[in-house]
Design a protein around this motif. Structure first.
Motif, short mmCIF file in Angstrom:
data_model
loop_
_atom_site.label_atom_id
_atom_site.label_comp_id
_atom_site.label_asym_id
_atom_site.label_seq_id
_atom_site.Cartn_x
_atom_site.Cartn_y
_atom_site.Cartn_z
N MET A 473 0.83 -1.21 0.00
CA MET A 473 0.00 0.00 0.00
C MET A 473 0.87 1.25 0.00
O MET A 473 1.87 1.33 0.73
CB MET A 473 -0.92 0.00 1.22
N ASP A 474 0.48 2.23 -0.78
CA ASP A 474 1.15 3.52 -0.83
C ASP A 474 1.05 4.23 0.52
O ASP A 474 0.00 4.19 1.17
CB ASP A 474 0.51 4.37 -1.93
N GLU A 475 2.14 4.86 0.95
CA GLU A 475 2.17 5.49 2.28
C GLU A 475 1.10 6.58 2.42
O GLU A 475 0.43 6.68 3.45
CB GLU A 475 3.56 6.09 2.53
N PHE A 476 0.92 7.40 1.37
CA PHE A 476 -0.09 8.45 1.44
C PHE A 476 -1.48 7.86 1.59
O PHE A 476 -2.29 8.35 2.40
CB PHE A 476 -0.04 9.33 0.18
N ARG A 477 -1.76 6.78 0.86
CA ARG A 477 -3.07 6.13 0.94
C ARG A 477 -3.29 5.54 2.33
O ARG A 477 -4.38 5.62 2.90
CB ARG A 477 -3.17 5.04 -0.13
N ARG A 478 -2.24 4.95 2.89
CA ARG A 478 -2.35 4.35 4.22
C ARG A 478 -2.72 5.40 5.26
O ARG A 478 -3.64 5.20 6.07
CB ARG A 478 -1.01 3.70 4.60
N GLU A 479 -2.04 6.52 5.24
CA GLU A 479 -2.33 7.58 6.21
C GLU A 479 -3.73 8.15 6.02
O GLU A 479 -4.43 8.45 6.99
CB GLU A 479 -1.27 8.69 6.09
N GLU A 480 -4.15 8.31 4.78
CA GLU A 480 -5.47 8.83 4.48
C GLU A 480 -6.56 7.91 5.03
O GLU A 480 -7.53 8.37 5.66
CB GLU A 480 -5.62 8.97 2.96
N LEU A 481 -6.40 6.61 4.80
CA LEU A 481 -7.39 5.63 5.29
C LEU A 481 -7.43 5.61 6.82
O LEU A 481 -8.51 5.55 7.43
CB LEU A 481 -7.07 4.24 4.75
N LEU A 482 -6.26 5.64 7.45
CA LEU A 482 -6.20 5.58 8.92
C LEU A 482 -6.79 6.84 9.55
O LEU A 482 -7.47 6.77 10.58
CB LEU A 482 -4.77 5.36 9.39
N ASP A 483 -6.56 7.99 8.95
CA ASP A 483 -7.17 9.22 9.45
C ASP A 483 -8.68 9.11 9.43
O ASP A 483 -9.37 9.51 10.39
CB ASP A 483 -6.72 10.42 8.61
N GLY A 484 -9.23 8.58 8.33
CA GLY A 484 -10.67 8.40 8.23
C GLY A 484 -11.21 7.44 9.26
O GLY A 484 -12.27 7.67 9.87
#
Length: 497
Positions: A473-484
């Motif tokens: 998983m892309d790091e930016f996508r991971r952080e975005e999903l976890l924030d949500g």
């Protein structure tokens, strides 16, 4: 020469199973039967203890019949069980005085709040390794003593016995001759001093629980007694017991410090081996006994998620957007994401690291474009998010990253779940060939006590990997999903208060 097997009795939250294992840890025969879930009020969960017993002994006999074996083919019995579930019964008649109060039940949340308000959180944590929560057995036992007519007086008079589920099954198997609990189950009651390995008299006095009704704490691997000859045609040694999650840690051969496993079952449970040292958590985890073996005690840190695979059952049975659990993977893969939707499955509150009995389930981020497929994917992803929260807390408490992460339980057959889990955690996962590691751990504990297996090296050699899942998983996508996800969780906390 008579072929010998180990019988593992796996008494879970929704079903009873029996699996017969050979020396290679292979399943030779298995039988399973579901039993009723009883919901008297919102947030209350009960089982019929006699139904637990009848289904468990029924599947044990069925597993033997399937391969035509007798008691002479059974080397020993190991038991693993849903933990914290509380049973009180008559010492003479064996009749329960009330339904078993299940680990998921939240009826004692108010009393737990009172204990916290009195400033007792550290008192309990330092002795038991646990947080004050209705999850654990002590307040459930106190509720029975206070609310069942005559129960308290009868308990003080020595007429009633308490036990978690393995205690109840051993007592029934031995026809009332043996009343014991293993250290791992005792450590889940909120009455057991995990440092001194005994019932804590100060806690019992505080909660007004008579010690006379409590079972004798014992190691997880030792000969407790023999089954009554009428059950299997002859006596069989009972020589292993452990709570389901500790048994899974053992079955996964996590014998070194830093090795962890996550079980995706009705709930989700992550444990990491901390060796001979009980590590106190500062991140909402609990300190527990993993097992007692060969005169030594091994400890673990644990994070408990109350609703994991049960969310898929809810989609199937209550919402009816699934015909069966197996199709959830195909449906989840049919869409590229959840279209921004999150499901927080706080049906009975939130466990670690939040510990909020007043949280309630929610679907958030809905738009007109969200459909059935997105909701199924969101349900599976929620299992991974909750596990991520546990992993982060665990690494912080340990002061170092998890060294190995193994997975098991029914839902880990879902490749999409594990692919997403590896991505969101940014670390590889290992799935063994045998994912029924809970029952396997109970079998190993029983077999070690009788010499069926010589030592833990035999168990390590039996463990075989099925697949390694790499993070992609892309790091930016991971952080975005976890924030949500964390935003969604914050919306559910305290809902029912």
């Amino acid at each position: 020469m008579t072929q010998k097997y180990i019988m593992a009795l796996d008494q879970g939250t929704t079903s009873a199973r029996c699996i017969l294992y050979d020396k290679k840890g292979k399943q030779i025969s298995t039988a399973q039967k579901e039993f009723r879930q009883i919901y008297p009020h919102s947030g209350w969960v009960e089982h019929d203890a006699m139904e637990i017993w009848s289904t468990q002994i029924g599947v044990a006999q069925e597993a033997m019949l399937k391969i035509g074996c007798t008691y002479e083919n059974i080397e020993a019995i190991g038991i693993t069980n849903q933990r914290e579930t509380t049973i009180v019964w008559d010492r003479v008649t064996g009749e329960p005085v009330y339904n078993a109060i299940v680990w998921q039940c939240r009826r004692t949340a108010g009393f737990c709040d009172e204990l916290k308000e009195k400033g007792l959180a550290d008192f309990f944590r330092k002795k038991t390794g646990l947080l004050i929560d209705p999850y654990f057995s002590a307040t459930k036992l106190r509720w029975i003593l206070e609310n069942v007519e005559g129960a308290y007086d009868r308990a003080r008079a020595g007429e009633l016995l308490f036990g978690t589920v393995e205690t109840w099954l051993i007592w029934k198997l031995t026809e009332g001759k043996v009343h014991v609990t293993d250290y791992s189950n005792a450590s889940r009651t909120m009455m057991f001093n995990i440092h001194e390995l005994r019932w804590d008299k100060e806690i019992l006095e505080l909660l007004d629980i008579p010690e006379i009704m409590l079972p004798k704490p014992c190691p997880s691997s030792m000969i407790y007694g023999e089954s009554d000859h009428k059950l299997f045609g002859g006596p069989v040694r009972i020589s292993g017991a452990a709570g389901d999650q500790q048994a899974a840690l053992f079955g996964q051969a996590c014998f070194r410090e830093g090795e962890a496993k996550n079980t995706y079952g009705t709930g989700g449970f992550m444990l990491v081996n901390t060796g001979s040292r009980p590590v106190e958590s500062k991140n909402g985890l609990i300190t527990t006994v993993a097992w007692g073996l060969d005169g030594r005690v091994c400890y673990a840190l644990e994070g408990s998620v109350f609703i994991s695979g049960a969310l898929i059952q809810w989609l199937r049975d209550e919402v009816r957007i699934l015909d069966n659990a197996a199709q959830s993977e195909e449906i989840a893969r049919s869409v590229p994401d959840t279209a921004g939707a999150y499901i927080v499955p706080a049906f009975t509150g939130m466990g670690a690291p939040y510990w909020d009995p007043y949280a309630r389930g929610a679907v958030l981020g809905l738009t007109r474009g969200v459909n059935r497929n997105h909701l199924v994917r969101a349900a599976i992803e929620s299992m991974a998010y909750q596990t991520y929260d546990l992993m982060i807390s665990m690494a912080e408490d340990m002061g170092e990253p998890i060294s190995a992460f193994k997975v098991d339980g029914g839902a880990c057959q879902n490749d999409f779940l594990l692919e997403f889990q590896a991505g969101i955690m940014n670390m590889p996962l290992y799935r063994p060939e045998c994912i029924e590691t809970t029952s396997l751990g109970a079998a190993y504990l029983a077999g070690l006590a009788t010499g069926y297996w010589r030592n833990t090296d035999d168990i390590i050699s039996n463990w075989q990997i099925d697949r390694r899942f790499e993070p992609e998983m892309d790091e930016f996508r991971r952080e975005e999903l976890l924030d949500g996800w964390h935003k969604a969780v914050s919306c559910t906390l305290g809902w029912a208060k």
